[in-house]
Design an enzyme around this catalytic site. Structure first.
Site, PDB file in Angstrom:
ATOM      1  N   HIS A 296     -26.875 104.178   8.986  1.00  0.00           N
ATOM      2  CA  HIS A 296     -27.056 103.509  10.995  1.00  0.00           C
ATOM      3  C   HIS A 296     -25.837 104.155  11.815  1.00  0.00           C
ATOM      4  O   HIS A 296     -25.370 104.010  12.757  1.00  0.00           O
ATOM      5  CB  HIS A 296     -26.260 101.944  10.666  1.00  0.00           C
ATOM      6  CG  HIS A 296     -27.149 100.801  10.096  1.00  0.00           C
ATOM      7  ND1 HIS A 296     -27.785 100.705  10.359  1.00  0.00           N
ATOM      8  CD2 HIS A 296     -26.282 101.166   8.277  1.00  0.00           C
ATOM      9  CE1 HIS A 296     -28.348  99.877   8.784  1.00  0.00           C
ATOM     10  NE2 HIS A 296     -27.277  99.965   8.080  1.00  0.00           N
TER      11      HIS A 296
ATOM     12  N   SER B 156     -31.778 100.161   4.768  1.00  0.00           N
ATOM     13  CA  SER B 156     -31.335  98.743   5.486  1.00  0.00           C
ATOM     14  C   SER B 156     -31.742  98.609   7.123  1.00  0.00           C
ATOM     15  O   SER B 156     -31.932  99.046   7.782  1.00  0.00           O
ATOM     16  CB  SER B 156     -30.095  99.302   5.785  1.00  0.00           C
ATOM     17  OG  SER B 156     -29.373  98.298   6.491  1.00  0.00           O
TER      18      SER B 156
ATOM     19  N   HIS C 277     -33.878  99.991  14.055  1.00  0.00           N
ATOM     20  CA  HIS C 277     -34.123 101.196  13.027  1.00  0.00           C
ATOM     21  C   HIS C 277     -34.122 100.909  11.945  1.00  0.00           C
ATOM     22  O   HIS C 277     -33.471  99.526  11.617  1.00  0.00           O
ATOM     23  CB  HIS C 277     -32.970 102.206  13.918  1.00  0.00           C
ATOM     24  CG  HIS C 277     -31.476 102.128  13.784  1.00  0.00           C
ATOM     25  ND1 HIS C 277     -30.614 101.188  14.654  1.00  0.00           N
ATOM     26  CD2 HIS C 277     -30.689 102.163  12.024  1.00  0.00           C
ATOM     27  CE1 HIS C 277     -29.349 101.061  14.260  1.00  0.00           C
ATOM     28  NE2 HIS C 277     -29.566 101.357  12.560  1.00  0.00           N
TER      29      HIS C 277
END
Length: 646
Positions: free
Chosen positions: A55, A123, A142
């Protein structure tokens, strides 16, 4: 950087990643829940979705090519082409990581092995909606590559082609698979074959290191990865290997496919079709066997390892000397076949096996088992000669139990299979050189014995805190905190005060209870003059209890004086009683005036503030709950009160 760049001089190593980014109705709660309506409103996304690591917006390594709404959950397919990613991972990997395959692997295959075992999960990052906001095409932000995703079943696969990346997901519907590949080809044609995402090695190294650091305390990482793989329905992925020892192949040859759990029947790596195998093909040693028939036995090459030798030895030991007892239809069984006998029916089968033989006590016992005459009790009155004495049932000759022998051999084979499949056993690893996967027969056989660990436990148990070297906490169990010394002292002081108050109340209660004696019960002593005989018995109801005030340090305690009312002796004239009462009246009035003054003095002294010690600037001030000594002793106060009351 978020945008892709075209650089012809860079070493291009494009790989493809695929997997579920969520599964419907699998227990994801809170903000992690994705319903079918939400996903339908968010697809197709309004803009292209980047693929980053952990992330980090500044660590983009690829892009999502396609997302389809499958019946089980949203499924994505993306491309990763970051030259620095392969370089950093290859530099960090040790020389023995690839084992015997280090000489024959290409750079792309090395990258597939490294990234598959370092970042096995994905994720999805979605935008947080407002209270009254509805999801739309801008919901998805994303997709991130990580160690373990928080959503159920978010395990990804990496491969060199889109078809091979999607192939291990056996539960993906054919329509979703076809739509995914078509959309991905169109998106890749718009990107171009030379699309790369460049990053500085320092930035990429920090991100990869932070990923490892942030997941150091993850308990049973590979067990959790294996559980997520089963949830996602992945079978036959070659590059993801949860090996218990170092090295990718663990001493096996490349042709053995060591590490692949289940290889597809169509062989998506080699393109070969295995006829007559509707489900899967499992590798064992250097030879693959199919699970086309439930009665088919796995065959192994005894020259390739110790597992085949042990398996063949246990299977050959189960050959029945009386096949008719196992065949329900009467047909002879092939040598080496065996059946599974449920534990609930084992006793019935054994009883049925014994009923076909003659009774044990039908005739005299054999000579070898006859009881000698000296062991027969003298008082035994038998109707037959001693030679015809019947022996107890357990002295008979044991018959041959073919069924029991076969079940014993079956148990031995199961024990050998469990030992062979346990990768943590060093003896098994040394003898077999690799831990083969379980066949469908073995999976079904073990499923009847016990439940899988990922079914028996909850997700919260796996995400709890654990401590290396200690047992894992049970559900609902909490670690007991260290008892505080201050709290223990306070509790002890409170208990002591409660006990003191209870004792004082008990004394007052006993003193206040009237205890009258019958008139004339206690007569005056003859040797004592009559004027003093009235003090021989004092009735408690005439005694006035003095108020006992708490004594503080520095204030001298004064003895308590009880005001006693005289008792009129039985048989005495009423006039004498009036004289005694008149003589004691001035004393009672004087003491009554002195008692309020004494009580006021003690009360005023009790409300005086206690001098607190001045805090020193050179020491650390303790809190008020630590119980520091302030020059007073509760025990002394209690003793003084009790002594003054006595």
């Amino acid at each position: 950087m978020d945008a892709y760049t075209v650089d012809g001089n860079a070493v291009s190593l494009p790989i493809y990643v695929a997997g579920y980014i969520a599964l419907y109705d699998m227990g994801d709660g809170g903000e992690l829940t994705l319903t079918r309506e939400t996903v339908a409103a968010a697809l197709p996304p309004a803009s292209r979705l980047p693929i980053n690591i952990d992330h980090r917006n500044g660590c983009v390594v690829g892009e999502v090519l396609s997302i389809v709404d499958d019946a089980r959950g949203p499924f994505f397919l993306g491309i990763i082409n970051c030259p620095q990613l392969g370089a950093v991972l290859a530099t960090a990997a040790g020389p023995d990581f690839f084992g015997e395959l280090s000489e024959g692997l290409s750079e792309q295959e090395r990258l597939l092995y490294l990234v598959s075992n370092y970042l096995p999960s994905a994720s999805l990052s979605s935008r947080r909606l407002g209270p009254d906001e509805e999801p739309d095409e801008t919901l998805f932000a994303h997709v991130s590559l990580c160690v373990i995703g928080r959503r159920v079943g978010t395990i990804v696969t990496y491969d060199a082609t889109p078809e091979n990346a999607v192939a291990p997901f056996k539960r993906l519907s054919p329509s979703s698979r076809e739509e995914l590949l078509i959309t991905a080809r169109e998106a890749q044609s718009r990107l171009g074959d030379a699309a790369t995402w460049h990053l500085s090695e320092d930035t990429l190294t920090r991100v990869l290191l932070s990923t490892a650091v942030n997941n150091m305390l993850l308990r049973n990482r590979w067990n959790l990865v294996a559980r997520r793989r089963r949830e996602a329905g992945i079978e036959g992925h070659t590059y993801l290997q949860a090996s218990a020892s170092f090295g990718i192949t663990n001493g096996c040859n490349k042709a053995d496919f060591c590490g692949a759990e289940l290889v597809d029947t169509c062989g998506y790596k080699s393109g070969e079709k295995v006829h007559g195998a509707p489900y899967s093909r499992v590798t064992l040693g250097a030879k693959a066997f199919t699970s086309s028939s439930p009665n088919a036995l796995p065959s192994s090459d005894n020259d390739k390892g110790g597992i085949g030798e042990r398996t063949q030895k246990h299977i050959s030991a189960m050959a029945s000397s009386n096949p008719q007892t196992l065949s329900a239809a009467g047909a002879p069984l092939v040598s080496g076949d065996y059946i599974l006998v449920p534990a609930a029916q084992y006793n019935q089968l054994v009883v049925g096996q014994h009923t076909s033989h003659p009774p044990i006590n039908a005739g005299p016992a054999p000579v070898t088992h006859a009881v000698p005459s000296q062991y027969i009790p003298p008082a035994y009155n038998s109707l037959m000669p001693p030679s015809m004495y019947q022996a107890p049932p357990y002295w008979s000759v044991p018959h041959s139990a073919n069924l029991e022998a076969q079940i014993t051999a079956l148990v031995g084979a199961l024990a050998a299979d469990r030992k062979a499949t346990k990768g943590s056993d060093p003896h098994v690893i040394q003898g077999s050189q690799c831990s083969p996967p379980l066949s469908p027969q073995q999976e079904r056989r073990y499923a009847r014995k016990r439940r899988h660990d990922w079914d028996a436990t909850t997700r919260d148990d796996l995400e709890g805190i654990y401590y290396p070297g200690e047992r894992s906490p049970r559900p609902g169990e909490r670690r007991a905190g260290r008892p505080s010394t201050t709290i223990a002292d306070l509790m002890g002081a409170v208990s002591s005060l409660q006990q003191e108050v209870s004792q004082l109340r008990a004394i007052q209660t006993v003193t206040a209870q009237p205890q009258a004696a019958p008139a004339g019960l206690y007569k005056p002593i003859p040797a004592v003059p009559p004027q003093y005989s009235q003090y021989q018995y004092i009735q408690p109801q005439h005694a006035v209890s003095a108020i006992v005030a708490p004594q503080l340090p520095g204030i001298p305690s004064q003895p308590t004086q009880a005001v006693l009312a005289p008792q009129v002796p039985a048989g005495e004239a009423p006039g004498s009683a009036k004289v005694v009462a008149a003589s004691t009246a001035p004393q009672q009035a004087e003491q009554a005036r002195a008692a309020p003054q004494q009580f006021e003095a003690v009360t005023s002294a009790a409300v005086l503030p206690v001098t607190q010690p001045q805090a020193s600037s050179q020491t650390v001030d303790a809190s008020a709950s630590t119980g520091l000594e302030f020059g007073r002793d509760d025990a002394d106060i209690f003793v003084s009160q009790m002594m003054s009351a006595r």
